[in-house]
Design an enzyme around this catalytic site. Structure first.
Site, short mmCIF file in Angstrom:
data_model
loop_
_atom_site.label_atom_id
_atom_site.label_comp_id
_atom_site.label_asym_id
_atom_site.label_seq_id
_atom_site.Cartn_x
_atom_site.Cartn_y
_atom_site.Cartn_z
N ASN A 9 8.21 30.65 -12.91
CA ASN A 9 6.81 30.69 -12.47
C ASN A 9 6.56 29.43 -11.63
O ASN A 9 6.44 28.34 -12.19
CB ASN A 9 5.89 30.73 -13.70
CG ASN A 9 4.43 30.63 -13.32
OD1 ASN A 9 4.07 30.76 -12.15
ND2 ASN A 9 3.57 30.38 -14.31
N LYS A 11 3.99 28.61 -10.03
CA LYS A 11 2.58 28.20 -10.01
C LYS A 11 2.15 27.87 -8.58
O LYS A 11 2.60 28.53 -7.65
CB LYS A 11 2.34 27.03 -10.97
CG LYS A 11 2.90 27.30 -12.36
CD LYS A 11 2.40 26.34 -13.38
CE LYS A 11 3.13 26.56 -14.67
NZ LYS A 11 2.55 25.86 -15.80
N HIS A 95 -1.16 34.81 -18.09
CA HIS A 95 -0.62 33.46 -18.25
C HIS A 95 -1.71 32.57 -18.83
O HIS A 95 -2.89 32.74 -18.51
CB HIS A 95 -0.12 32.92 -16.90
CG HIS A 95 0.60 31.63 -17.04
ND1 HIS A 95 -0.08 30.42 -17.13
CD2 HIS A 95 1.91 31.34 -17.13
CE1 HIS A 95 0.82 29.45 -17.28
NE2 HIS A 95 2.03 29.98 -17.29
N GLU A 97 -2.80 29.79 -18.11
CA GLU A 97 -3.72 29.17 -17.14
C GLU A 97 -4.74 30.20 -16.65
O GLU A 97 -5.88 29.84 -16.33
CB GLU A 97 -2.91 28.56 -15.99
CG GLU A 97 -2.23 27.28 -16.46
CD GLU A 97 -0.86 27.03 -15.86
OE1 GLU A 97 -0.57 27.54 -14.77
OE2 GLU A 97 -0.08 26.30 -16.51
N GLU A 165 4.29 32.13 -25.01
CA GLU A 165 4.17 30.78 -24.48
C GLU A 165 3.10 30.03 -25.25
O GLU A 165 1.89 30.17 -24.96
CB GLU A 165 3.78 30.83 -23.00
CG GLU A 165 4.77 31.56 -22.13
CD GLU A 165 4.64 31.11 -20.68
OE1 GLU A 165 5.63 30.59 -20.16
OE2 GLU A 165 3.57 31.25 -20.10
N GLY A 171 3.93 22.87 -19.87
CA GLY A 171 3.75 21.74 -18.96
C GLY A 171 3.52 20.42 -19.67
O GLY A 171 3.10 19.43 -19.06
N SER A 211 7.90 24.40 -21.56
CA SER A 211 8.78 23.23 -21.36
C SER A 211 10.25 23.54 -21.63
O SER A 211 10.96 22.72 -22.21
CB SER A 211 8.30 22.05 -22.22
OG SER A 211 6.99 21.67 -21.83
#
Ligand code: PEP
Length: 252
Positions: A9, A11, A95, A97, A165, A171, A211
């Protein structure tokens, strides 16, 4: 039985020149005959050029988001058919985010997953708990809710991949331990068995994300219910992404 997948991904990273360099670096090190699916999810402006860069390779193309409607007055959005035009085979839905920064609700994600599946593409449906949820002992409650509010038997399991996730691991450099990740993956598989049936749940791929790096990939990817990885930061460096692909192959 379940073919592993390593998905990157990107991003909101990479200009066209940077993207071409990254993909060339990945292609340079990739074993085309390896028993692993490899997916890249660049930002939307790179989909057409990246489709060209990966043509004739095993790398598949995915998008990071989609609108649930087929067309209309939705400034800044793209539909499933538009993404299909670019060569996408997969689309990330939900996701963290999108959930936490852009406020996408379960209702909306249920529509998006159906739009992707009905459009003939594969939805990679992302789920995961926040640190607050985990510390309050609510991990499985949150996971069950995220599964139940979006998935049902009308969503073809053949067009579905799950990505677990944990939000606290995305991140942040903090990874779930292999045991923590395996426990949740096993729980997800059981829950999918109640949405579909046991045999279908055994066939569904569940990727881990949060991560994942070359140094921790092998210990995560050897867990029985972890069928690959959704990789953020480490997919932006060709050597790191290909090292994670090698780790999943070593774990198989
Ligand atoms: C992600 O964005 O899906 C992700 C897992 O990011 P990172 O690998 O950087 O934690």
């Amino acid at each position: 039985m379940r073919k592993p997948m390593i998905a990157g991904n990107w991003k909101m990273h990479k200009t066209l020149t940077e993207a071409r360099t990254l993909v060339a670096g990945v292609l340079d090190k990739l074993d085309e005959s390896a028993e692993v699916d490899v997916l890249i999810c660049p930002p939307v402006q790179l989909l057409f050029p990246m489709a060209k860069s990966i043509a004739n390779s095993k790398i598949m193309l995915g998008a990071q988001n989609v609108h649930e409607e087929a067309s209309g007055a939705y400034t800044g959005e793209v539909s499933v058919a538009m993404l299909k035009d670019t060569g996408c085979s997969h689309i990330l839905v939900g996701h963290s985010e999108r959930r936490h920064v852009f406020g996408e609700s379960g209702d909306r994600l249920a529509k998006k997953v159906r739009a992707v599946v009905q459009g003939g593409l594969i939805a990679i449906y992302c789920i995961g708990e926040t640190l607050e949820d985990r510390e309050a002992g609510r991990t499985t409650v949150v996971i069950d809710q995220q599964i139940d509010e979006v998935l049902a038997s009308d969503v073809s399991a053949e067009h579905l991949i799950i990505a677990y996730e944990p939000v606290w691991a995305i991140g942040t450099g903090k990874t779930a331990s292999p045991e923590q990740a395996q426990d949740v993956h096993a729980h997800i598989r059981t829950r999918l068995g109640s949405v579909y049936d046991e045999a279908t749940a055994q066939k569904l791929r569940i990727l881990y994300g949060g991560s994942v790096k070359p140094g921790n990939a092998a210990s995560l990817l050897t867990q029985v219910d972890i069928d690959g990885a959704l990789v953020g930061g480490a997919c932006l460096v060709a050597e790191d992404f290909t090292a994670i692909i090698s780790a999943v192959l070593a774990a198989a």
